[in-house]
Design a protein around this motif. Structure first.
Motif, PDB file in Angstrom:
ATOM      1  N   ALA A  50       0.831  -1.204   0.000  1.00 12.27           N
ATOM      2  CA  ALA A  50       0.000   0.000   0.000  1.00 12.27           C
ATOM      3  C   ALA A  50       0.864   1.253   0.000  1.00 12.27           C
ATOM      4  CB  ALA A  50      -0.950  -0.003   1.190  1.00 12.27           C
ATOM      5  N   GLU A  51       1.959   1.219   0.747  1.00  8.98           N
ATOM      6  CA  GLU A  51       2.871   2.367   0.767  1.00  8.98           C
ATOM      7  C   GLU A  51       3.596   2.509  -0.566  1.00  8.98           C
ATOM      8  OE1 GLU A  51       6.757   4.165   3.143  1.00  8.98           O
ATOM      9  OE2 GLU A  51       6.155   2.073   3.474  1.00  8.98           O
ATOM     10  N   VAL A  52       4.161   1.416  -1.046  1.00  9.13           N
ATOM     11  CA  VAL A  52       4.913   1.453  -2.303  1.00  9.13           C
ATOM     12  C   VAL A  52       4.045   1.936  -3.453  1.00  9.13           C
ATOM     13  CG1 VAL A  52       5.959  -0.030  -4.068  1.00  9.13           C
ATOM     14  CG2 VAL A  52       6.635  -0.272  -1.677  1.00  9.13           C
ATOM     15  N   CYS A  53       2.793   1.460  -3.500  1.00  9.55           N
ATOM     16  CA  CYS A  53       1.918   1.723  -4.646  1.00  9.55           C
ATOM     17  C   CYS A  53       1.152   3.035  -4.545  1.00  9.55           C
ATOM     18  CB  CYS A  53       0.940   0.568  -4.813  1.00  9.55           C
ATOM     19  SG  CYS A  53       1.741  -0.992  -5.257  1.00  9.55           S
ATOM     20  N   SER A  54       1.325   3.753  -3.465  1.00  9.51           N
ATOM     21  CA  SER A  54       0.630   5.022  -3.275  1.00  9.51           C
ATOM     22  C   SER A  54       0.909   6.003  -4.411  1.00  9.51           C
ATOM     23  CB  SER A  54       1.079   5.650  -1.957  1.00  9.51           C
ATOM     24  OG  SER A  54       0.664   7.003  -1.859  1.00  9.51           O
ATOM     25  N   PRO A  55      -0.071   6.846  -4.765  1.00 13.06           N
ATOM     26  CA  PRO A  55       0.180   7.893  -5.775  1.00 13.06           C
ATOM     27  C   PRO A  55       1.357   8.792  -5.406  1.00 13.06           C
ATOM     28  CG  PRO A  55      -2.168   7.693  -5.352  1.00 13.06           C
ATOM     29  CD  PRO A  55      -1.486   6.820  -4.337  1.00 13.06           C
ATOM     30  N   SER A  56       1.665   8.899  -4.132  1.00 19.94           N
ATOM     31  CA  SER A  56       2.797   9.710  -3.698  1.00 19.94           C
ATOM     32  C   SER A  56       4.140   9.054  -4.009  1.00 19.94           C
ATOM     33  CB  SER A  56       2.716   9.969  -2.191  1.00 19.94           C
ATOM     34  OG  SER A  56       1.521  10.618  -1.851  1.00 19.94           O
ATOM     35  N   HIS A  57       4.105   7.743  -4.301  1.00 14.54           N
ATOM     36  CA  HIS A  57       5.350   7.012  -4.535  1.00 14.54           C
ATOM     37  C   HIS A  57       5.384   6.464  -5.972  1.00 14.54           C
ATOM     38  CE1 HIS A  57       5.118   6.632   0.067  1.00 14.54           C
ATOM     39  NE2 HIS A  57       5.878   7.663  -0.254  1.00 14.54           N
ATOM     40  N   THR A  58       4.886   5.260  -6.196  1.00 14.23           N
ATOM     41  CA  THR A  58       4.970   4.693  -7.555  1.00 14.23           C
ATOM     42  C   THR A  58       3.704   4.878  -8.372  1.00 14.23           C
ATOM     43  OG1 THR A  58       4.210   2.496  -6.858  1.00 14.23           O
ATOM     44  CG2 THR A  58       6.599   2.932  -6.762  1.00 14.23           C
ATOM     45  N   ASN A  59       2.579   5.170  -7.722  1.00 14.18           N
ATOM     46  CA  ASN A  59       1.285   5.314  -8.404  1.00 14.18           C
ATOM     47  C   ASN A  59       0.940   4.075  -9.226  1.00 14.18           C
ATOM     48  OD1 ASN A  59      -1.121   6.603  -9.063  1.00 14.18           O
ATOM     49  ND2 ASN A  59      -0.262   7.577 -10.898  1.00 14.18           N
ATOM     50  N   VAL A  60       0.907   2.937  -8.549  1.00 17.43           N
ATOM     51  CA  VAL A  60       0.561   1.656  -9.172  1.00 17.43           C
ATOM     52  C   VAL A  60      -0.657   1.092  -8.437  1.00 17.43           C
ATOM     53  CG1 VAL A  60       1.343  -0.680  -9.746  1.00 17.43           C
ATOM     54  CG2 VAL A  60       2.961   1.234  -9.828  1.00 17.43           C
ATOM     55  N   PRO A  61      -1.879   1.416  -8.876  1.00 13.86           N
ATOM     56  CA  PRO A  61      -3.082   1.011  -8.148  1.00 13.86           C
ATOM     57  C   PRO A  61      -3.342  -0.495  -8.226  1.00 13.86           C
ATOM     58  CG  PRO A  61      -3.669   2.021 -10.225  1.00 13.86           C
ATOM     59  CD  PRO A  61      -2.191   2.205 -10.075  1.00 13.86           C
ATOM     60  N   LEU A  62      -4.107  -0.952  -7.262  1.00 10.60           N
ATOM     61  CA  LEU A  62      -4.437  -2.368  -7.151  1.00 10.60           C
ATOM     62  C   LEU A  62      -5.666  -2.727  -7.972  1.00 10.60           C
ATOM     63  CD1 LEU A  62      -4.106  -5.180  -5.795  1.00 10.60           C
ATOM     64  CD2 LEU A  62      -5.534  -4.313  -3.912  1.00 10.60           C
ATOM     65  N   LEU A  63      -5.569  -3.834  -8.702  1.00 14.62           N
ATOM     66  CA  LEU A  63      -6.719  -4.532  -9.260  1.00 14.62           C
ATOM     67  C   LEU A  63      -6.933  -5.733  -8.354  1.00 14.62           C
ATOM     68  CD1 LEU A  63      -5.673  -4.430 -13.037  1.00 14.62           C
ATOM     69  CD2 LEU A  63      -7.042  -2.759 -11.762  1.00 14.62           C
ATOM     70  N   ALA A  64      -7.964  -5.689  -7.547  1.00 18.71           N
ATOM     71  CA  ALA A  64      -8.152  -6.688  -6.494  1.00 18.71           C
ATOM     72  C   ALA A  64      -8.851  -7.929  -7.038  1.00 18.71           C
ATOM     73  CB  ALA A  64      -8.973  -6.095  -5.358  1.00 18.71           C
ATOM     74  N   TYR A  65      -8.161  -9.078  -6.962  1.00 14.09           N
ATOM     75  CA  TYR A  65      -8.831 -10.323  -7.363  1.00 14.09           C
ATOM     76  C   TYR A  65      -9.187 -11.145  -6.131  1.00 14.09           C
ATOM     77  CZ  TYR A  65      -4.638 -13.439  -6.997  1.00 14.09           C
ATOM     78  OH  TYR A  65      -3.564 -14.186  -6.565  1.00 14.09           O
ATOM     79  N   SER A  66     -10.104 -12.084  -6.317  1.00 14.47           N
ATOM     80  CA  SER A  66     -10.652 -12.915  -5.230  1.00 14.47           C
ATOM     81  C   SER A  66     -11.225 -12.087  -4.092  1.00 14.47           C
ATOM     82  CB  SER A  66      -9.593 -13.884  -4.687  1.00 14.47           C
ATOM     83  OG  SER A  66      -9.274 -14.856  -5.632  1.00 14.47           O
ATOM     84  N   PRO A  67     -12.024 -11.050  -4.386  1.00 15.12           N
ATOM     85  CA  PRO A  67     -12.605 -10.237  -3.306  1.00 15.12           C
ATOM     86  C   PRO A  67     -13.593 -11.024  -2.448  1.00 15.12           C
ATOM     87  CG  PRO A  67     -13.654  -9.698  -5.388  1.00 15.12           C
ATOM     88  CD  PRO A  67     -12.490 -10.591  -5.713  1.00 15.12           C
ATOM     89  N   LEU A  68     -14.098 -12.141  -2.996  1.00 13.83           N
ATOM     90  CA  LEU A  68     -15.004 -13.006  -2.231  1.00 13.83           C
ATOM     91  C   LEU A  68     -14.310 -14.296  -1.803  1.00 13.83           C
ATOM     92  CD1 LEU A  68     -18.334 -12.545  -4.247  1.00 13.83           C
ATOM     93  CD2 LEU A  68     -17.689 -11.502  -2.058  1.00 13.83           C
ATOM     94  N   ALA A  69     -12.977 -14.323  -1.925  1.00 12.60           N
ATOM     95  CA  ALA A  69     -12.179 -15.466  -1.467  1.00 12.60           C
ATOM     96  C   ALA A  69     -12.701 -16.784  -2.027  1.00 12.60           C
ATOM     97  CB  ALA A  69     -12.134 -15.507   0.053  1.00 12.60           C
ATOM     98  N   GLY A  70     -12.851 -16.806  -3.351  1.00 10.86           N
ATOM     99  CA  GLY A  70     -13.315 -18.026  -3.998  1.00 10.86           C
ATOM    100  C   GLY A  70     -14.762 -18.373  -3.709  1.00 10.86           C
ATOM    101  N   GLY A  71     -15.524 -17.423  -3.192  1.00 11.79           N
ATOM    102  CA  GLY A  71     -16.936 -17.664  -2.865  1.00 11.79           C
ATOM    103  C   GLY A  71     -17.187 -17.848  -1.388  1.00 11.79           C
ATOM    104  N   VAL A  72     -16.125 -17.999  -0.590  1.00 12.82           N
ATOM    105  CA  VAL A  72     -16.292 -18.195   0.854  1.00 12.82           C
ATOM    106  C   VAL A  72     -16.999 -17.005   1.482  1.00 12.82           C
ATOM    107  CG1 VAL A  72     -15.027 -18.364   3.033  1.00 12.82           C
ATOM    108  CG2 VAL A  72     -14.382 -19.807   1.111  1.00 12.82           C
ATOM    109  N   LEU A  73     -16.701 -15.799   0.993  1.00  8.07           N
ATOM    110  CA  LEU A  73     -17.289 -14.594   1.577  1.00  8.07           C
ATOM    111  C   LEU A  73     -18.692 -14.287   1.051  1.00  8.07           C
ATOM    112  CD1 LEU A  73     -14.086 -12.391   1.809  1.00  8.07           C
ATOM    113  CD2 LEU A  73     -15.535 -13.105   3.727  1.00  8.07           C
ATOM    114  N   THR A  74     -19.315 -15.251   0.394  1.00  7.51           N
ATOM    115  CA  THR A  74     -20.749 -15.152   0.132  1.00  7.51           C
ATOM    116  C   THR A  74     -21.541 -15.767   1.282  1.00  7.51           C
ATOM    117  OG1 THR A  74     -20.889 -17.301  -0.996  1.00  7.51           O
ATOM    118  CG2 THR A  74     -20.358 -15.369  -2.356  1.00  7.51           C
ATOM    119  N   GLY A  75     -20.862 -16.561   2.100  1.00  7.25           N
ATOM    120  CA  GLY A  75     -21.512 -17.239   3.209  1.00  7.25           C
ATOM    121  C   GLY A  75     -22.038 -18.615   2.872  1.00  7.25           C
ATOM    122  N   LYS A  76     -21.897 -19.023   1.615  1.00  3.37           N
ATOM    123  CA  LYS A  76     -22.513 -20.309   1.229  1.00  3.37           C
ATOM    124  C   LYS A  76     -21.784 -21.522   1.791  1.00  3.37           C
ATOM    125  CE  LYS A  76     -20.343 -20.280  -3.378  1.00  3.37           C
ATOM    126  NZ  LYS A  76     -20.653 -20.158  -4.822  1.00  3.37           N
TER     127      LYS A  76
END
Length: 363
Positions: free
Chosen positions: A231-257
Protein backbone atom coordinates in the motif's frame (compact mmCIF):
# COMPACT_ATOMS: atom_id res chain seq x y z
CA UNK A 1 -6.70 3.09 -30.40
CA UNK A 2 -8.76 5.75 -28.71
CA UNK A 3 -8.50 6.33 -24.99
CA UNK A 4 -11.14 4.12 -23.47
CA UNK A 5 -13.95 6.17 -21.95
CA UNK A 6 -17.52 5.03 -21.25
CA UNK A 7 -20.14 6.89 -23.29
CA UNK A 8 -22.76 6.45 -20.59
CA UNK A 9 -23.03 4.12 -17.66
CA UNK A 10 -26.04 2.26 -16.37
CA UNK A 11 -24.74 2.87 -12.85
CA UNK A 12 -24.47 6.63 -12.65
CA UNK A 13 -23.07 6.46 -9.10
CA UNK A 14 -20.11 4.41 -10.27
CA UNK A 15 -16.58 5.66 -10.53
CA UNK A 16 -14.43 5.22 -13.62
CA UNK A 17 -10.80 5.46 -12.60
CA UNK A 18 -7.71 6.31 -14.59
CA UNK A 19 -5.34 3.38 -14.22
CA UNK A 20 -2.10 4.65 -12.71
CA UNK A 21 -0.03 6.70 -15.14
CA UNK A 22 -1.90 5.38 -18.18
CA UNK A 23 -4.70 6.82 -20.30
CA UNK A 24 -6.91 3.82 -19.55
CA UNK A 25 -10.20 4.74 -17.88
CA UNK A 26 -11.61 1.64 -16.21
CA UNK A 27 -14.87 0.86 -14.44
CA UNK A 28 -14.55 0.25 -10.71
CA UNK A 29 -15.79 -3.28 -11.43
CA UNK A 30 -13.80 -5.56 -13.73
CA UNK A 31 -15.19 -8.83 -15.08
CA UNK A 32 -12.97 -11.80 -14.23
CA UNK A 33 -13.26 -14.69 -16.66
CA UNK A 34 -11.29 -17.65 -15.34
CA UNK A 35 -14.39 -19.89 -15.20
CA UNK A 36 -15.01 -19.56 -18.96
CA UNK A 37 -14.26 -22.93 -20.52
CA UNK A 38 -14.59 -24.98 -17.31
CA UNK A 39 -17.61 -23.96 -15.29
CA UNK A 40 -19.09 -21.90 -18.10
CA UNK A 41 -19.84 -22.86 -21.70
CA UNK A 42 -19.15 -20.41 -24.50
CA UNK A 43 -22.83 -19.45 -24.69
CA UNK A 44 -22.88 -18.75 -20.95
CA UNK A 45 -19.62 -16.80 -21.20
CA UNK A 46 -21.09 -14.56 -23.91
CA UNK A 47 -24.20 -13.97 -21.82
CA UNK A 48 -22.08 -12.92 -18.84
CA UNK A 49 -19.97 -10.62 -21.00
CA UNK A 50 -23.10 -9.02 -22.46
CA UNK A 51 -24.56 -8.56 -18.99
CA UNK A 52 -21.39 -6.97 -17.67
CA UNK A 53 -21.12 -4.46 -20.50
CA UNK A 54 -24.82 -3.67 -20.35
CA UNK A 55 -24.38 -2.87 -16.65
CA UNK A 56 -21.58 -0.36 -17.32
CA UNK A 57 -18.46 -2.52 -17.04
CA UNK A 58 -15.82 -1.65 -19.64
CA UNK A 59 -12.94 -3.67 -18.14
CA UNK A 60 -12.41 -7.41 -18.82
CA UNK A 61 -9.57 -9.48 -17.38
CA UNK A 62 -8.31 -12.81 -18.67
CA UNK A 63 -5.04 -14.77 -19.00
CA UNK A 64 -3.27 -17.13 -21.37
CA UNK A 65 -3.41 -19.73 -18.56
CA UNK A 66 -7.20 -19.74 -18.19
CA UNK A 67 -9.52 -21.46 -17.46
CA UNK A 68 -8.77 -22.52 -13.91
CA UNK A 69 -8.15 -25.16 -12.59
CA UNK A 70 -5.33 -25.47 -15.11
CA UNK A 71 -5.21 -28.26 -17.68
CA UNK A 72 -3.32 -28.58 -20.94
CA UNK A 73 -6.52 -29.57 -22.76
CA UNK A 74 -8.36 -26.37 -21.89
CA UNK A 75 -5.54 -23.80 -21.77
CA UNK A 76 -6.42 -20.73 -23.84
CA UNK A 77 -10.10 -21.59 -24.12
CA UNK A 78 -11.14 -18.57 -22.03
CA UNK A 79 -9.47 -16.14 -24.42
CA UNK A 80 -11.02 -17.96 -27.38
CA UNK A 81 -14.50 -17.51 -25.91
CA UNK A 82 -13.82 -13.82 -25.32
CA UNK A 83 -12.36 -13.41 -28.81
CA UNK A 84 -15.48 -14.81 -30.48
CA UNK A 85 -17.55 -12.33 -28.45
CA UNK A 86 -15.17 -9.41 -28.87
CA UNK A 87 -15.30 -9.37 -32.67
CA UNK A 88 -18.97 -8.32 -32.43
CA UNK A 89 -18.22 -5.41 -30.09
CA UNK A 90 -16.79 -1.88 -30.44
CA UNK A 91 -13.22 -2.74 -29.52
CA UNK A 92 -12.15 0.79 -28.58
CA UNK A 93 -14.88 1.06 -25.94
CA UNK A 94 -13.42 -1.82 -23.92
CA UNK A 95 -10.29 -2.28 -21.85
CA UNK A 96 -9.03 -5.82 -22.35
CA UNK A 97 -6.38 -7.13 -19.97
CA UNK A 98 -4.57 -10.44 -20.20
CA UNK A 99 -1.65 -12.08 -18.43
CA UNK A 100 1.47 -13.92 -19.52
CA UNK A 101 2.84 -16.69 -17.30
CA UNK A 102 5.97 -16.43 -15.23
CA UNK A 103 8.31 -19.28 -14.27
CA UNK A 104 8.25 -21.76 -11.42
CA UNK A 105 4.95 -23.61 -11.86
CA UNK A 106 4.56 -27.01 -13.49
CA UNK A 107 2.84 -25.86 -16.67
CA UNK A 108 5.12 -27.28 -19.34
CA UNK A 109 2.23 -27.40 -21.77
CA UNK A 110 2.74 -23.66 -22.18
CA UNK A 111 5.85 -23.22 -24.33
CA UNK A 112 7.66 -26.05 -22.53
CA UNK A 113 7.67 -24.08 -19.29
CA UNK A 114 7.12 -20.32 -19.52
CA UNK A 115 9.60 -17.59 -18.63
CA UNK A 116 9.45 -13.82 -19.02
CA UNK A 117 12.21 -13.89 -21.65
CA UNK A 118 12.19 -12.65 -25.23
CA UNK A 119 10.94 -15.87 -26.85
CA UNK A 120 8.15 -16.41 -24.34
CA UNK A 121 7.02 -12.79 -24.37
CA UNK A 122 6.88 -12.68 -28.18
CA UNK A 123 5.22 -16.08 -28.58
CA UNK A 124 2.93 -15.41 -25.66
CA UNK A 125 1.49 -12.17 -27.05
CA UNK A 126 0.95 -13.72 -30.48
CA UNK A 127 -1.12 -16.48 -28.91
CA UNK A 128 -3.10 -14.02 -26.80
CA UNK A 129 -3.89 -11.78 -29.79
CA UNK A 130 -4.82 -14.74 -31.97
CA UNK A 131 -7.22 -16.19 -29.41
CA UNK A 132 -8.73 -12.80 -28.58
CA UNK A 133 -9.03 -11.94 -32.32
CA UNK A 134 -7.70 -8.45 -31.78
CA UNK A 135 -4.68 -6.47 -32.98
CA UNK A 136 -3.76 -5.25 -29.50
CA UNK A 137 -4.58 -5.58 -25.84
CA UNK A 138 -4.81 -2.65 -23.48
CA UNK A 139 -3.00 -4.16 -20.51
CA UNK A 140 -0.52 -7.05 -20.47
CA UNK A 141 0.35 -8.29 -17.00
CA UNK A 142 3.03 -10.69 -15.80
CA UNK A 143 0.83 -13.30 -14.11
CA UNK A 144 3.39 -13.95 -11.37
CA UNK A 145 7.06 -13.07 -11.05
CA UNK A 146 9.70 -14.86 -13.09
CA UNK A 147 11.80 -15.06 -9.92
CA UNK A 148 10.90 -17.06 -6.83
CA UNK A 149 8.35 -15.44 -4.50
CA UNK A 150 5.88 -17.05 -2.08
CA UNK A 151 2.60 -17.53 -3.96
CA UNK A 152 -1.03 -18.57 -3.50
CA UNK A 153 -1.25 -19.09 0.24
CA UNK A 154 2.48 -19.18 1.00
CA UNK A 155 3.52 -16.32 3.24
CA UNK A 156 7.14 -16.79 4.30
CA UNK A 157 10.03 -15.96 2.02
CA UNK A 158 12.45 -18.91 1.85
CA UNK A 159 15.89 -17.94 0.58
CA UNK A 160 16.65 -21.59 -0.21
CA UNK A 161 13.96 -21.41 -2.91
CA UNK A 162 15.70 -18.63 -4.82
CA UNK A 163 16.51 -19.49 -8.44
CA UNK A 164 18.00 -17.80 -11.50
CA UNK A 165 15.52 -15.49 -13.20
CA UNK A 166 15.31 -13.08 -16.11
CA UNK A 167 16.53 -9.68 -14.87
CA UNK A 168 13.71 -7.19 -14.47
CA UNK A 169 15.43 -4.72 -16.79
CA UNK A 170 15.39 -7.38 -19.56
CA UNK A 171 11.73 -8.20 -18.92
CA UNK A 172 10.87 -4.53 -19.35
CA UNK A 173 12.87 -4.33 -22.58
CA UNK A 174 10.78 -7.16 -24.06
CA UNK A 175 7.52 -5.64 -22.85
CA UNK A 176 8.58 -2.28 -24.27
CA UNK A 177 9.09 -3.98 -27.64
CA UNK A 178 5.44 -5.04 -27.62
CA UNK A 179 4.34 -1.49 -26.87
CA UNK A 180 6.57 -0.14 -29.65
CA UNK A 181 5.06 -2.69 -32.05
CA UNK A 182 1.54 -1.56 -31.11
CA UNK A 183 0.52 -4.97 -29.76
CA UNK A 184 0.21 -3.81 -26.14
CA UNK A 185 -0.74 -0.39 -24.80
CA UNK A 186 0.36 -0.71 -21.17
CA UNK A 187 1.94 -3.28 -18.87
CA UNK A 188 1.21 -4.34 -15.32
CA UNK A 189 2.12 -6.87 -12.64
CA UNK A 190 0.26 -9.59 -10.79
CA UNK A 191 0.98 -11.54 -7.59
CA UNK A 192 3.92 -9.21 -7.09
CA UNK A 193 5.71 -8.05 -3.95
CA UNK A 194 6.68 -4.60 -2.69
CA UNK A 195 10.30 -5.18 -3.69
CA UNK A 196 9.20 -6.27 -7.16
CA UNK A 197 7.04 -3.20 -7.77
CA UNK A 198 9.81 -0.92 -6.59
CA UNK A 199 12.36 -2.58 -8.85
CA UNK A 200 10.11 -2.54 -11.92
CA UNK A 201 9.47 1.17 -11.43
CA UNK A 202 13.14 1.92 -10.75
CA UNK A 203 14.29 0.10 -13.89
CA UNK A 204 11.66 1.83 -16.01
CA UNK A 205 12.84 5.22 -14.83
CA UNK A 206 16.53 4.44 -15.11
CA UNK A 207 16.40 2.93 -18.60
CA UNK A 208 13.51 4.88 -20.11
CA UNK A 209 11.26 1.83 -20.42
CA UNK A 210 7.53 1.24 -19.96
CA UNK A 211 6.40 1.86 -16.39
CA UNK A 212 3.92 -0.61 -14.91
CA UNK A 213 0.50 0.98 -14.41
CA UNK A 214 -1.21 -1.56 -12.14
CA UNK A 215 -0.77 -4.56 -9.87
CA UNK A 216 -3.30 -7.41 -9.70
CA UNK A 217 -3.09 -9.12 -6.32
CA UNK A 218 -5.46 -11.01 -4.06
CA UNK A 219 -7.35 -8.77 -1.64
CA UNK A 220 -10.37 -9.47 0.56
CA UNK A 221 -11.56 -9.44 4.15
CA UNK A 222 -9.66 -12.74 4.51
CA UNK A 223 -6.46 -11.56 2.86
CA UNK A 224 -5.42 -7.97 3.51
CA UNK A 225 -1.68 -8.40 2.99
CA UNK A 226 -1.68 -5.60 0.40
CA UNK A 227 -2.30 -3.08 3.16
CA UNK A 228 1.20 -3.57 4.55
CA UNK A 229 4.26 -2.69 2.42
CA UNK A 230 2.50 -2.70 -0.94
CA UNK A 231 0.00 0.00 0.00
CA UNK A 232 2.87 2.37 0.77
CA UNK A 233 4.91 1.45 -2.30
CA UNK A 234 1.92 1.72 -4.65
CA UNK A 235 0.63 5.02 -3.28
CA UNK A 236 0.18 7.89 -5.78
CA UNK A 237 2.80 9.71 -3.70
CA UNK A 238 5.35 7.01 -4.54
CA UNK A 239 4.97 4.69 -7.56
CA UNK A 240 1.29 5.31 -8.40
CA UNK A 241 0.56 1.66 -9.17
CA UNK A 242 -3.08 1.01 -8.15
CA UNK A 243 -4.44 -2.37 -7.15
CA UNK A 244 -6.72 -4.53 -9.26
CA UNK A 245 -8.15 -6.69 -6.49
CA UNK A 246 -8.83 -10.32 -7.36
CA UNK A 247 -10.65 -12.91 -5.23
CA UNK A 248 -12.61 -10.24 -3.31
CA UNK A 249 -15.00 -13.01 -2.23
CA UNK A 250 -12.18 -15.47 -1.47
CA UNK A 251 -13.32 -18.03 -4.00
CA UNK A 252 -16.94 -17.66 -2.87
CA UNK A 253 -16.29 -18.19 0.85
CA UNK A 254 -17.29 -14.59 1.58
CA UNK A 255 -20.75 -15.15 0.13
CA UNK A 256 -21.51 -17.24 3.21
CA UNK A 257 -22.51 -20.31 1.23
CA UNK A 258 -19.85 -22.44 2.90
CA UNK A 259 -20.80 -21.47 6.46
CA UNK A 260 -21.43 -24.26 8.99
CA UNK A 261 -19.47 -26.74 6.86
CA UNK A 262 -21.84 -26.62 3.90
CA UNK A 263 -20.48 -27.32 0.41
CA UNK A 264 -23.35 -26.68 -2.04
CA UNK A 265 -23.68 -28.96 -5.02
CA UNK A 266 -22.03 -27.56 -8.18
CA UNK A 267 -20.18 -24.91 -6.16
CA UNK A 268 -16.50 -24.34 -6.95
CA UNK A 269 -15.24 -26.19 -3.87
CA UNK A 270 -17.58 -29.08 -4.65
CA UNK A 271 -16.33 -29.35 -8.23
CA UNK A 272 -12.67 -28.64 -7.42
CA UNK A 273 -11.98 -29.65 -3.77
CA UNK A 274 -8.28 -28.72 -3.91
CA UNK A 275 -8.81 -25.31 -5.48
CA UNK A 276 -8.15 -22.36 -3.12
CA UNK A 277 -8.13 -24.87 -0.31
CA UNK A 278 -6.58 -22.25 1.97
CA UNK A 279 -9.97 -20.53 2.18
CA UNK A 280 -11.94 -23.55 3.39
CA UNK A 281 -9.51 -25.68 5.40
CA UNK A 282 -8.17 -23.07 7.82
CA UNK A 283 -9.27 -20.50 10.36
CA UNK A 284 -10.86 -18.68 7.43
CA UNK A 285 -14.33 -20.11 8.03
CA UNK A 286 -14.23 -19.01 11.66
CA UNK A 287 -13.48 -15.47 10.53
CA UNK A 288 -16.26 -15.67 7.93
CA UNK A 289 -18.77 -16.50 10.65
CA UNK A 290 -17.75 -13.35 12.53
CA UNK A 291 -17.94 -11.14 9.43
CA UNK A 292 -21.37 -12.60 8.70
CA UNK A 293 -22.55 -11.43 12.14
CA UNK A 294 -21.42 -7.89 11.31
CA UNK A 295 -23.25 -8.01 7.99
CA UNK A 296 -26.48 -9.16 9.62
CA UNK A 297 -26.17 -6.56 12.36
CA UNK A 298 -26.15 -3.78 9.76
CA UNK A 299 -28.83 -5.29 7.52
CA UNK A 300 -26.65 -6.42 4.65
CA UNK A 301 -25.52 -9.70 3.15
CA UNK A 302 -22.01 -11.02 3.64
CA UNK A 303 -21.39 -10.45 -0.08
CA UNK A 304 -22.37 -6.81 0.29
CA UNK A 305 -20.02 -6.41 3.23
CA UNK A 306 -17.12 -8.11 1.41
CA UNK A 307 -17.47 -6.27 -1.90
CA UNK A 308 -18.39 -3.04 -0.15
CA UNK A 309 -15.15 -3.34 1.79
CA UNK A 310 -13.18 -3.46 -1.47
CA UNK A 311 -15.06 -0.47 -2.89
CA UNK A 312 -14.14 1.44 0.28
CA UNK A 313 -10.39 1.06 -0.22
CA UNK A 314 -8.70 4.06 -1.90
CA UNK A 315 -5.83 1.96 -3.28
CA UNK A 316 -8.15 -0.20 -5.42
CA UNK A 317 -8.75 1.07 -8.96
CA UNK A 318 -11.03 -1.82 -9.90
CA UNK A 319 -12.36 -4.91 -8.15
CA UNK A 320 -12.34 -8.07 -10.26
CA UNK A 321 -15.51 -10.08 -9.82
CA UNK A 322 -16.37 -13.42 -11.36
CA UNK A 323 -19.68 -15.22 -11.57
CA UNK A 324 -20.95 -18.40 -13.15
CA UNK A 325 -24.49 -17.16 -13.78
CA UNK A 326 -26.24 -13.89 -14.57
CA UNK A 327 -28.04 -13.65 -11.22
CA UNK A 328 -24.75 -13.84 -9.30
CA UNK A 329 -23.14 -11.29 -11.58
CA UNK A 330 -25.98 -8.77 -11.33
CA UNK A 331 -26.12 -9.10 -7.55
CA UNK A 332 -22.36 -8.54 -7.27
CA UNK A 333 -22.40 -5.55 -9.62
CA UNK A 334 -25.26 -3.92 -7.72
CA UNK A 335 -23.16 -3.80 -4.55
CA UNK A 336 -21.10 -1.03 -6.16
CA UNK A 337 -24.13 1.23 -6.55
CA UNK A 338 -23.74 2.56 -3.01
CA UNK A 339 -21.29 3.03 -0.17
CA UNK A 340 -21.74 0.35 2.48
CA UNK A 341 -18.88 0.86 4.91
CA UNK A 342 -19.39 3.37 7.69
CA UNK A 343 -16.79 4.28 10.28
CA UNK A 344 -18.57 2.01 12.78
CA UNK A 345 -18.55 -0.96 10.39
CA UNK A 346 -14.89 -0.35 9.57
CA UNK A 347 -14.00 -0.41 13.26
CA UNK A 348 -15.87 -3.67 13.83
CA UNK A 349 -14.29 -5.30 10.77
CA UNK A 350 -10.86 -4.30 12.02
CA UNK A 351 -11.57 -5.78 15.44
CA UNK A 352 -12.34 -9.13 13.78
CA UNK A 353 -9.27 -8.78 11.61
CA UNK A 354 -7.00 -8.23 14.61
CA UNK A 355 -8.09 -11.61 15.94
CA UNK A 356 -8.13 -13.53 12.65
CA UNK A 357 -5.37 -11.73 10.76
CA UNK A 358 -5.16 -13.17 7.23
CA UNK A 359 -6.57 -16.54 8.39
CA UNK A 360 -6.16 -18.10 4.94
CA UNK A 361 -2.39 -18.21 5.51
CA UNK A 362 -2.66 -20.66 8.37
CA UNK A 363 -3.69 -24.35 8.45
Amino acid sequence: MATTSPDSAVHTSWKYNTLGDSELVVSQVCLGTMTFGKQNSEQEAHQLLDCAVDQGINFIDTAELYPVPVEAETQGRTEEFIGNWLKKRARDKLVIASKICGAGRDIRHIRGGPRVDKRNVMEGIEGILRRLQTDYIDLLQIHWPDRYVPLFGQFRYDRQMERPSVPIEEQLHYLQMLITQGKVRYVGLSNETAWGVTEFVRCARQYGLAKVVSIQNSYSLLHREFEYALAEVCSPSHTNVPLLAYSPLAGGVLTGKYCHGQIPKASRFSLFPQYMKRFHSSFALEAVEQYNKIAKKYGMTLTQLALGWCKHQPFIASTIIGATNRKQLEENIQVFDKDWITKEIEEEVNQIYMRWRDPSLYP
